[in-house]
Design an enzyme around this catalytic site. Structure first.
Site, PDB file in Angstrom:
ATOM      1  N   HIS A  26       4.025 -12.402 -18.181  1.00  0.00           N
ATOM      2  CA  HIS A  26       2.953 -11.796 -18.981  1.00  0.00           C
ATOM      3  C   HIS A  26       3.490 -11.603 -20.405  1.00  0.00           C
ATOM      4  O   HIS A  26       4.696 -11.382 -20.587  1.00  0.00           O
ATOM      5  CB  HIS A  26       2.622 -10.446 -18.345  1.00  0.00           C
ATOM      6  N   ASP A  29       9.384  -6.668 -13.541  1.00  0.00           N
ATOM      7  CA  ASP A  29       8.051  -6.255 -13.968  1.00  0.00           C
ATOM      8  C   ASP A  29       7.207  -6.126 -12.703  1.00  0.00           C
ATOM      9  O   ASP A  29       6.785  -7.131 -12.117  1.00  0.00           O
ATOM     10  CB  ASP A  29       7.492  -7.319 -14.926  1.00  0.00           C
ATOM     11  N   GLN A  38       2.126  -5.900 -11.105  1.00  0.00           N
ATOM     12  CA  GLN A  38       1.172  -6.393 -10.092  1.00  0.00           C
ATOM     13  C   GLN A  38       1.648  -6.139  -8.670  1.00  0.00           C
ATOM     14  O   GLN A  38       0.981  -6.559  -7.719  1.00  0.00           O
ATOM     15  CB  GLN A  38       0.926  -7.902 -10.283  1.00  0.00           C
ATOM     16  N   LYS A  92      -3.046   0.262 -12.872  1.00  0.00           N
ATOM     17  CA  LYS A  92      -3.221  -0.868 -11.956  1.00  0.00           C
ATOM     18  C   LYS A  92      -3.053  -0.444 -10.504  1.00  0.00           C
ATOM     19  O   LYS A  92      -3.013  -1.263  -9.598  1.00  0.00           O
ATOM     20  CB  LYS A  92      -2.220  -1.983 -12.288  1.00  0.00           C
ATOM     21  N   CYS A 100      -3.064 -13.195 -20.647  1.00  0.00           N
ATOM     22  CA  CYS A 100      -1.799 -12.868 -21.326  1.00  0.00           C
ATOM     23  C   CYS A 100      -0.655 -13.751 -20.834  1.00  0.00           C
ATOM     24  O   CYS A 100       0.481 -13.278 -20.675  1.00  0.00           O
ATOM     25  CB  CYS A 100      -1.457 -11.383 -21.172  1.00  0.00           C
TER      26      CYS A 100
HETATM   27  N1  PLP Z   1       3.049  -7.427 -16.519  1.00  0.00           N
HETATM   28  C1  PLP Z   1       2.128  -7.964 -15.713  1.00  0.00           C
HETATM   29  C2  PLP Z   1       2.556  -8.922 -14.645  1.00  0.00           C
HETATM   30  C3  PLP Z   1       0.789  -7.631 -15.888  1.00  0.00           C
HETATM   31  O1  PLP Z   1      -0.131  -8.170 -15.088  1.00  0.00           O
HETATM   32  C4  PLP Z   1       0.425  -6.725 -16.909  1.00  0.00           C
HETATM   33  C5  PLP Z   1      -0.987  -6.401 -17.168  1.00  0.00           C
HETATM   34  O2  PLP Z   1      -1.874  -7.140 -16.830  1.00  0.00           O
HETATM   35  C6  PLP Z   1       1.434  -6.186 -17.704  1.00  0.00           C
HETATM   36  C7  PLP Z   1       2.738  -6.557 -17.483  1.00  0.00           C
HETATM   37  C8  PLP Z   1       1.129  -5.208 -18.803  1.00  0.00           C
HETATM   38  O3  PLP Z   1       0.656  -4.014 -18.269  1.00  0.00           O
HETATM   39  P1  PLP Z   1       0.121  -2.864 -19.229  1.00  0.00           P
HETATM   40  O4  PLP Z   1      -0.887  -3.510 -20.142  1.00  0.00           O
HETATM   41  O5  PLP Z   1      -0.485  -1.881 -18.292  1.00  0.00           O
HETATM   42  O6  PLP Z   1       1.290  -2.328 -19.965  1.00  0.00           O
END
Ligand code: PLP
Length: 412
Positions: free
Chosen positions: A129, A206, A209, A232, A370
């Site tokens: 992402h 990370d 998800q 999430k 993203c």
């Molecule tokens: N990493 C992953 C795999 C994501 O799906 C997302 C958000 O969709 C993020 C990071 C970023 O999360 P946040 O916008 O809540 O900081």
């Protein structure tokens, strides 16, 4: 155990916990399949926010009055819940952040700013992402470190066949997503962290998800850092957490300066508190942490293993059945997979398809999610993504499939 049939009384009772689901959109019952972007909140989480503001609201840590004590107990209680949720050895390993993005920025700038130097390698994967890519690009520019990427196969999994050539002793950190928000791929987190450790690199997972979708145990995974976003996983927006291994957090300098992170301040200098306070400058999102604690309570009542089985069953079914509709193909591995499916149509643009679905009350997401470099690698302008969570039903999945068939006729 959750069941995937909407007529099952267990799932109906669970859905009753989520007031927002019971509405019409454009004259149709809402079907919310945009959970990878953000999830809905159960009544207990909403009630925890109301209770906090109606009874306990005050600033934390600094006050010697009753409300401040209660707010502090609630805030620190939430930290202890997050620690248990991740099986972290201590609440001191948990830093509250705005979410995953802020956690990556914290680690890349604080840890990376202190320890990265020219010639060092930051190893990422091609399925990150933007929030686990752009902050590393920024710190690479500042420090002279370089980025390297583990490739993604056409099937949508990490190509680990050449890992030894990528994960060399110049690698200082391996940072990767546990579950791809674009492909649904579940990466072998424990294996990757062990391999990073073997070359003296630290690891960052990370878990945006995964944390709310399957059991996540930082000690089993063996990571140095792991981050997730509360929104999430049924919690409010603006709150998330960073887990850091005690020894690594202790070596990491602060990122932001301000109140609450200092021991003693002179005009020209100051000393810092140990983690986690060192990384929480200023008034934190107290109500958000309370809501996150309530969300964790809720998810633990349902059970993350049950949630995983439920989400994956829906996603696998969606993956296969979408691929059977003329003109459509599903992306990523058939399984095992997280609770989401990205798909493409040979001629309908994802934005048109998403807008069409919206007119039928179906919330799915169209875009690059993203993941612009990976979308390009797959030769696509963008995709449509359906992402499931504990309150989604197989009846909703069936309705989505009907809507996709209708799209074929509509755009013919
Ligand atoms: N990493 C992953 C795999 C994501 O799906 C997302 C958000 O969709 C993020 C990071 C970023 O999360 P946040 O916008 O809540 O900081």
């Amino acid at each position: 155990m959750l069941q995937t049939h909407s007529q099952s009384s267990g799932l109906e009772a669970l859905r009753a916990d989520f007031p927002i689901l019971h509405q019409q959109v454009h004259g149709h019952p809402l079907i919310y399949l945009d959970n990878a972007a953000s999830t809905q909140k159960p009544r207990s989480v909403i009630a925890s926010l109301v209770h906090h503001y109606e009874h306990d609201n005050a600033n934390v840590h600094r006050g010697l009055h009753e409300l401040s004590s209660r707010a502090t107990a609630a805030y620190e209680g939430a930290r202890a819940k997050v620690a248990r949720f991740l099986n972290a050895p201590s609440p001191d390993c948990i830093v509250f952040t705005r979410g995953t993005t802020e956690a990556v920025n914290l680690v890349s700038h604080a840890w990376g700013g202190a320890f990265l130097k020219p010639g060092d390698i930051i190893l990422l994967t091609e399925m990150e992402h933007h929030s686990n890519l752009v902050p590393w690009q920024m710190i690479a520019k500042q420090t002279g470190a370089q980025l390297r990427f583990i490739p993604v196969t056409p099937e949508g999994v990490l190509d680990l066949s050449n890992l030894e050539r990528l994960l060399t002793t110049e690698v200082r950190i391996l940072s990767f997503t546990h579950i791809s928000n674009f492909l649904g791929t579940i990466n072998p987190a424990a294996e990757l962290c062990a391999k990073a450790r073997a070359v003296g690199a630290i690891s960052f997972v990370d878990a945006a998800q995964s944390a709310g979708h399957l059991p996540v145990d930082v000690q089993t995974i063996g990571c140095d850092f792991l981050a997730f976003s509360g929104h999430k996983m049924c919690a409010p927006t603006g709150i998330g957490a960073l887990y850091g291994r005690k020894e690594v957090l202790a070596k990491t300098p602060p990122w932001q300066g301000g109140g609450e992170m200092i021991l003693s301040v002179q005009y020209e200098s100051c000393t810092y508190k140990p983690a986690p306070a060192r990384f929480e400058a200023g008034t934190p999102n107290i109500a958000g942490a309370v809501g996150l604690g309530a969300a964790i309570d809720y998810l633990e009542t349902v059970g993350r293993a049950n949630i995983q089985a439920h989400d994956e069953a829906l996603a696998r079914e969606a993956y296969i059945r979408i691929g059977e509709i003329a003109g459509f193909r599903s992306l990523g591995p058939q399984g095992p997979r997280g609770g989401l499916v990205s798909f493409a149509h040979e001629s309908i643009h994802p934005h048109d398809l998403t807008a069409f679905c919206d007119q039928k009350g179906l919330a799915v997401r169209g875009g690059h999610h993203c993941n612009q470099p990976l979308t390009r690698k797959f030769g696509l302008p963008s995709t449509t993504r359906a992402s499931f969570y504990l309150y989604n039903t197989s009846a909703e999945l069936e309705r989505m499939l009907v809507i996709l068939h209708e799209a074929n006729s509509f755009f013919a």
